[in-house]
Design a protein around this motif. Structure first.
Motif, PDB file in Angstrom:
ATOM      1  N   UNK A 151      11.967  -6.055  -9.688  1.00 59.60           N
ATOM      2  CA  UNK A 151      10.750  -5.262  -9.554  1.00 59.60           C
ATOM      3  C   UNK A 151      11.070  -4.014  -8.746  1.00 59.60           C
ATOM      4  N   UNK A 152      10.358  -2.940  -9.028  1.00 57.49           N
ATOM      5  CA  UNK A 152      10.572  -1.699  -8.283  1.00 57.49           C
ATOM      6  C   UNK A 152       9.893  -1.768  -6.910  1.00 57.49           C
ATOM      7  N   UNK A 153      10.387  -0.999  -5.941  1.00 60.40           N
ATOM      8  CA  UNK A 153       9.703  -0.946  -4.641  1.00 60.40           C
ATOM      9  C   UNK A 153       8.235  -0.580  -4.811  1.00 60.40           C
ATOM     10  N   UNK A 154       7.387  -1.272  -4.052  1.00 61.23           N
ATOM     11  CA  UNK A 154       5.949  -1.081  -4.165  1.00 61.23           C
ATOM     12  C   UNK A 154       5.287  -1.971  -5.190  1.00 61.23           C
ATOM     13  N   UNK A 155       6.083  -2.665  -5.987  1.00 58.43           N
ATOM     14  CA  UNK A 155       5.551  -3.536  -7.018  1.00 58.43           C
ATOM     15  C   UNK A 155       5.142  -4.905  -6.499  1.00 58.43           C
ATOM     16  N   UNK A 156       4.741  -5.762  -7.436  1.00 61.53           N
ATOM     17  CA  UNK A 156       4.252  -7.100  -7.095  1.00 61.53           C
ATOM     18  C   UNK A 156       4.921  -8.159  -7.962  1.00 61.53           C
ATOM     19  N   UNK A 157       5.002  -9.356  -7.406  1.00 66.44           N
ATOM     20  CA  UNK A 157       5.449 -10.539  -8.141  1.00 66.44           C
ATOM     21  C   UNK A 157       4.652 -11.728  -7.644  1.00 66.44           C
ATOM     22  N   UNK A 158       4.515 -12.725  -8.511  1.00 67.24           N
ATOM     23  CA  UNK A 158       3.877 -13.974  -8.108  1.00 67.24           C
ATOM     24  C   UNK A 158       4.835 -15.119  -8.391  1.00 67.24           C
ATOM     25  N   UNK A 159       5.246 -15.797  -7.338  1.00 70.48           N
ATOM     26  CA  UNK A 159       6.122 -16.953  -7.476  1.00 70.48           C
ATOM     27  C   UNK A 159       5.294 -18.228  -7.581  1.00 70.48           C
ATOM     28  N   UNK A 160       5.810 -19.178  -8.330  1.00 72.14           N
ATOM     29  CA  UNK A 160       5.187 -20.491  -8.445  1.00 72.14           C
ATOM     30  C   UNK A 160       6.201 -21.569  -8.093  1.00 72.14           C
TER      31      UNK A 160
END
Length: 125
Positions: A12-21
């Protein structure tokens, strides 16, 4: 015996988001304190966040406070980590962990009973 399987990592690029499960099986999920840790290359594993059995108490490392949110869905035996405003320093392998009977002050301590295999998060442009 609890089995934990993480997913949701990626680039992901800086400033982006991710959701881990983190999907749990083999135990009574609602009885376990759950946590996320991470380990960057050449560094020790570090605490990220933890959540009580009911979800009513949460504990965050200062480095992720106000950017990351830990949550859980007990009926679905799943733990989550919503990561926003990601930085290159967040690059690491992220692990979920489970422990029984842990009190709030002990949440950041790494001696959890069960661990997943980890999922890679890379923050880079």
């Amino acid at each position: 015996q609890v089995q934990l399987v993480e997913s949701g990592g990626g680039l992901v690029q800086p400033g982006g988001s991710l959701r881990l499960s983190c999907a749990a099986s083999g135990g009574t999920f609602r009885r376990y304190v759950m946590a996320w840790f991470r380990q960057a290359p050449g560094k020790d594993r570090e605490f990220v966040a933890a959540i009580s059995t009911t979800g009513g108490s949460r504990y965050y490392a200062d480095s992720v406070k106000d950017r990351f949110t830990i949550s859980r869905d007990n009926p679905k035996n799943t733990l989550f980590l919503q990561m926003n405003s990601l930085k290159p320093d967040d690059t690491a392998i992220y692990y979920c962990a489970a422990d029984y009977g842990r009190i709030y002050s002990e949440y950041p301590s790494p001696e959890y009973d069960y661990w997943g295999q980890g999922t890679q998060v890379t923050v880079s442009s």
